[in-house]
Design a protein around this motif. Sequence first.
Motif, mmCIF file in Angstrom:
data_model
loop_
_atom_site.group_PDB
_atom_site.id
_atom_site.type_symbol
_atom_site.label_atom_id
_atom_site.label_comp_id
_atom_site.label_asym_id
_atom_site.label_seq_id
_atom_site.Cartn_x
_atom_site.Cartn_y
_atom_site.Cartn_z
ATOM 1 N N PHE A 101 4.190 -3.115 -14.978
ATOM 2 C CA PHE A 101 5.444 -3.485 -14.335
ATOM 3 C C PHE A 101 5.811 -4.946 -14.578
ATOM 4 N N GLY A 102 5.253 -5.518 -15.651
ATOM 5 C CA GLY A 102 5.637 -6.861 -16.064
ATOM 6 C C GLY A 102 4.831 -8.001 -15.488
ATOM 7 N N TRP A 103 3.831 -7.694 -14.654
ATOM 8 C CA TRP A 103 2.978 -8.756 -14.111
ATOM 9 C C TRP A 103 2.004 -9.197 -15.194
ATOM 10 N N GLU A 104 1.774 -10.487 -15.279
ATOM 11 C CA GLU A 104 0.869 -11.072 -16.274
ATOM 12 C C GLU A 104 -0.443 -11.473 -15.598
ATOM 13 N N TYR B 209 0.854 -1.187 0.000
ATOM 14 C CA TYR B 209 0.000 0.000 0.000
ATOM 15 C C TYR B 209 0.887 1.233 0.000
ATOM 16 N N LEU B 210 0.548 2.196 -0.842
ATOM 17 C CA LEU B 210 1.253 3.463 -0.876
ATOM 18 C C LEU B 210 0.249 4.554 -0.543
ATOM 19 N N ARG C 288 5.075 10.163 -7.235
ATOM 20 C CA ARG C 288 6.481 10.546 -7.052
ATOM 21 C C ARG C 288 7.458 9.462 -7.516
ATOM 22 N N GLY C 289 6.934 8.407 -8.115
ATOM 23 C CA GLY C 289 7.794 7.325 -8.579
ATOM 24 C C GLY C 289 8.113 6.281 -7.515
ATOM 25 N N LEU C 290 7.523 6.422 -6.329
ATOM 26 C CA LEU C 290 7.806 5.468 -5.257
ATOM 27 C C LEU C 290 7.224 4.087 -5.556
ATOM 28 N N GLY C 291 6.017 4.056 -6.106
ATOM 29 C CA GLY C 291 5.403 2.777 -6.463
ATOM 30 C C GLY C 291 6.203 2.064 -7.534
ATOM 31 N N ARG C 292 6.664 2.816 -8.524
ATOM 32 C CA ARG C 292 7.505 2.245 -9.586
ATOM 33 C C ARG C 292 8.781 1.655 -8.983
#
Length: 85
Positions: free
Chosen positions: A54-57, A11-12, A19-23
Amino acid sequence: PDLYPWLANVYLDPAFRGRGLGRALLCSVRENAAALGIPTLYLFTETSGLYERFGWEFAGEIETYLTPHRQRLYRLSTGIGSPPA
């Protein structure tokens, strides 16, 4: 139980989004799992469209104990070992 290991309880806070934190967090998940020798990770969520970036399928829907009971199942290959069956 046949899908393991799981990424769970991420959770963010909205005040820190954008702000790019999740990335950074999701990229570090793949890197750290690979460094630990974990070939595949799983997660379930009701969110659509986020994890694919982010690459999850998307692997399908599953029944869970949460509400809503049907959740989206995702799989992430870390790039080591054999691809998931």
